[in-house]
Design an enzyme around this catalytic site. Structure first.
Site, PDB file in Angstrom:
ATOM      1  N   GLY A   6      43.444  42.813  29.209  1.00 50.33           N
ATOM      2  CA  GLY A   6      41.879  44.055  28.686  1.00 50.33           C
ATOM      3  C   GLY A   6      40.894  42.637  28.560  1.00 50.33           C
ATOM      4  O   GLY A   6      40.736  41.995  27.431  1.00 50.33           O
TER       5      GLY A   6
ATOM      6  N   GLU B 255      34.725  43.974  30.458  1.00 48.64           N
ATOM      7  CA  GLU B 255      34.011  45.438  29.782  1.00 48.64           C
ATOM      8  C   GLU B 255      32.931  45.845  30.381  1.00 48.64           C
ATOM      9  O   GLU B 255      32.606  45.223  32.054  1.00 48.64           O
ATOM     10  CB  GLU B 255      33.447  44.502  28.763  1.00 48.64           C
ATOM     11  CG  GLU B 255      34.413  44.353  27.490  1.00 48.64           C
ATOM     12  CD  GLU B 255      33.610  43.659  26.181  1.00 48.64           C
ATOM     13  OE1 GLU B 255      32.602  44.003  26.287  1.00 48.64           O
ATOM     14  OE2 GLU B 255      34.840  44.149  25.680  1.00 48.64           O
ATOM     15  N   PRO B 256      32.866  47.138  30.839  1.00 46.18           N
ATOM     16  CA  PRO B 256      31.717  47.909  31.366  1.00 46.18           C
ATOM     17  C   PRO B 256      30.278  47.096  31.563  1.00 46.18           C
ATOM     18  O   PRO B 256      29.887  46.951  32.834  1.00 46.18           O
ATOM     19  CB  PRO B 256      31.255  48.849  30.949  1.00 46.18           C
ATOM     20  CG  PRO B 256      32.350  49.425  30.247  1.00 46.18           C
ATOM     21  CD  PRO B 256      32.895  47.876  29.231  1.00 46.18           C
TER      22      PRO B 256
ATOM     23  N   THR C 244      43.665  47.031  35.069  1.00 47.07           N
ATOM     24  CA  THR C 244      45.167  47.615  35.905  1.00 47.07           C
ATOM     25  C   THR C 244      46.295  48.014  35.266  1.00 47.07           C
ATOM     26  O   THR C 244      46.872  47.373  34.373  1.00 47.07           O
ATOM     27  CB  THR C 244      45.505  46.690  37.463  1.00 47.07           C
ATOM     28  OG1 THR C 244      44.285  46.202  38.205  1.00 47.07           O
ATOM     29  CG2 THR C 244      46.693  47.024  38.134  1.00 47.07           C
TER      30      THR C 244
ATOM     31  N   ARG D  61      44.272  34.334  40.199  1.00 51.34           N
ATOM     32  CA  ARG D  61      43.901  34.069  40.810  1.00 51.34           C
ATOM     33  C   ARG D  61      44.999  33.936  42.227  1.00 51.34           C
ATOM     34  O   ARG D  61      44.846  32.992  43.010  1.00 51.34           O
ATOM     35  CB  ARG D  61      43.249  32.866  40.290  1.00 51.34           C
ATOM     36  CG  ARG D  61      41.379  33.598  39.962  1.00 51.34           C
ATOM     37  CD  ARG D  61      41.031  32.952  38.962  1.00 51.34           C
ATOM     38  NE  ARG D  61      40.131  33.205  38.525  1.00 51.34           N
ATOM     39  CZ  ARG D  61      39.269  33.007  37.960  1.00 51.34           C
ATOM     40  NH1 ARG D  61      39.263  31.732  37.382  1.00 51.34           N
ATOM     41  NH2 ARG D  61      37.704  32.798  37.011  1.00 51.34           N
TER      42      ARG D  61
ATOM     43  N   GLY E  91      39.593  50.101  67.378  1.00 47.73           N
ATOM     44  CA  GLY E  91      38.307  51.031  67.676  1.00 47.73           C
ATOM     45  C   GLY E  91      38.632  51.888  66.808  1.00 47.73           C
ATOM     46  O   GLY E  91      38.527  52.270  65.131  1.00 47.73           O
TER      47      GLY E  91
ATOM     48  N   GLU F  70      39.034  39.121  39.260  1.00 45.41           N
ATOM     49  CA  GLU F  70      39.620  37.222  38.295  1.00 45.41           C
ATOM     50  C   GLU F  70      38.354  36.922  39.648  1.00 45.41           C
ATOM     51  O   GLU F  70      38.988  35.381  40.469  1.00 45.41           O
ATOM     52  CB  GLU F  70      41.190  36.816  39.729  1.00 45.41           C
ATOM     53  CG  GLU F  70      41.821  37.965  39.877  1.00 45.41           C
ATOM     54  CD  GLU F  70      42.432  38.610  38.357  1.00 45.41           C
ATOM     55  OE1 GLU F  70      42.155  37.844  37.442  1.00 45.41           O
ATOM     56  OE2 GLU F  70      43.128  39.216  38.171  1.00 45.41           O
TER      57      GLU F  70
ATOM     58  N   PHE G  65      25.545  28.485  35.828  1.00 45.09           N
ATOM     59  CA  PHE G  65      26.077  29.130  35.891  1.00 45.09           C
ATOM     60  C   PHE G  65      25.183  29.658  35.015  1.00 45.09           C
ATOM     61  O   PHE G  65      24.547  31.143  34.836  1.00 45.09           O
ATOM     62  CB  PHE G  65      27.120  28.911  34.269  1.00 45.09           C
ATOM     63  CG  PHE G  65      28.021  29.139  35.619  1.00 45.09           C
ATOM     64  CD1 PHE G  65      28.818  30.391  36.561  1.00 45.09           C
ATOM     65  CD2 PHE G  65      29.425  27.520  35.892  1.00 45.09           C
ATOM     66  CE1 PHE G  65      30.677  29.846  37.327  1.00 45.09           C
ATOM     67  CE2 PHE G  65      29.812  27.353  36.316  1.00 45.09           C
ATOM     68  CZ  PHE G  65      30.843  28.664  37.043  1.00 45.09           C
TER      69      PHE G  65
END
Length: 390
Positions: free
Chosen positions: A136, A139-140, A170, A249, A345, A369, A389
């Site tokens: 975890g 975050e949102p 995940t 990664r 196709g 990631e 950044f």
């Protein structure tokens, strides 16, 4: 008739892979052919996967935390782990994600930053697939900038009390343990959270157009009370979670090529069998130009992945080099998947063939990631010495 070669055969990459690593790769390839591929179209269509059952089978296969040493882990080379990721993702990115999150994020976090008690409690069961882990961090409102996360852990006597929300996690809804990162009065710290702890919930995220054969969840922490021993004692600041992301990664550097290879092999076979204007689609110059260009990018990506694997096995791989591999190989893989779709196709949009499923999955791999832009900025900072950044 001229002799044919596989796309990677053009580059002779088999000669760069050791016998033991090749044997592990072939074992994983056989497992996916027998156990996974026959069900993928249905799992993707139904947005459902038997994650717990598969975790136990993957544990028996030895791929969960396979590159870690001790605690029931296989202790393979980094190259073998990369090749396993390639075979898993050649089946589906969701399967590789299950393994990556388990081994490179949740297990690695405990293995690298945890106490001996935490390692003994969780790692053997996770390596066997008896316990599933999640990680975890996102975050949102905070993805590429995890340092600004709102999830907070406060001290209450000897305990920690966590409040916050994590997103796009995940394995979250099927996990037995979550490694959760939170702000504290002493920088960002990691916590080992059993998912049956009161106040913890993990509702599944539905209506996805990508990674449908994968469990994706939100984590909600509502006054989750943990003992002091739940904190990862060796991780302080963003270096802890970022080290875990580098592990994941690295697996993606190989994994994305698996999806690309599966698309390209499918397109080559399809164009040889599909007749148009009285001859095989593969016999047209326009088709061969596309196949040649895609094979070049796949082969170059494979050479890069194997080189990064050798650097990781030697203990000299840097995070900037991992960013280079992730940026290049995912970007080229999704381009290959999209181009292969054009060669099929209308059939290219059907789950009878894997190409659009892979393309859809790679949209997520391109983002998680670290987005392409984040990795470009990592490389840019390395080249110029200037951070862009903020």
């Amino acid at each position: 008739m001229p002799r044919t070669q596989t796309p990677l055969g053009l580059f002779g990459t088999e000669d760069l892979i050791g016998e033991d690593d090749r044997a592990i790769r072939d074992t994983v390839r056989a497992f996916t052919a027998d156990r996974i591929r026959p069900h993928l179209a249905d799992w993707f269509d139904e947005a459902s996967i038997p994650a717990r059952e598969l975790a136990r089978e993957l544990g028996d296969l030895g791929v969960l935390g396979m590159h870690l040493q001790g605690y029931g882990c296989a202790g393979t080379t980094a190259t073998a782990y990369g090749l396993a990721c390639m075979e898993l993702e050649a089946a589906d990115s969701g399967l590789r994600s299950l393994v990556s999150v388990q081994g490179s994020l949740a297990m690695f976090a405990i293995w690298r930053w945890g106490s001996e008690e935490q390692k003994q409690e969780w790692l053997p069961r996770m390596a066997a697939g008896e316990a599933i882990g999640c990680f975890g961090l996102t975050e949102p409102d905070f993805g590429s900038n995890p340092g600004d996360m709102r999830t907070y852990a406060r001290r209450d006597g000897e305990d920690w009390v966590l409040n916050g929300t994590k997103m796009w996690i995940t394995n979250g809804s099927v996990a037995d343990v979550a490694v959760v990162w939170a702000q504290t009065d002493d920088k960002i710290r990691g916590f080992v959270v059993p998912t049956d702890t009161p106040g913890f919930s993990a509702p599944e995220i539905t209506k996805k157009l990508s990674l449908r054969a994968s469990v994706t969840s939100e984590l909600v922490l509502d006054d989750v009370r943990l003992p002091a021993s739940a904190m990862l004692p060796e991780a302080r600041g963003l270096s802890g979670p970022l080290s875990c992301l580098n592990e994941a990664r690295y697996g993606i550097v190989f994994g994305a090529l698996g999806a690309a290879r599966d698309c390209l092999e499918t397109a080559i076979a399809y164009t040889q069998e599909r007749d148009i204007f009285g001859k095989p689609l593969a016999s047209y110059q326009a088709t061969q130009l596309k196949l040649a260009d895609m094979s070049l990018e796949l082969g170059k990506g494979m050479l890069l992945a194997l080189h990064l694997g050798s650097l990781k096995d030697a203990g000299t791989l840097t995070s900037e080099q991992v960013s280079t591999g992730k940026l290049n190989n995912v970007r080229e893989a999704i381009a290959i998947a999209r181009e292969c779709r054009t060669l099929l196709g209308a059939n290219g949009i059907s789950l009878e063939y894997p190409v659009l499923r892979h393309a859809n999955n790679l949209e997520s791999v391109l983002t998680y990631e670290g987005t392409s832009e984040v990795h470009q900025l990592v490389i840019g900072q390395t080249l110029t010495g200037q951070s862009a950044f903020r």
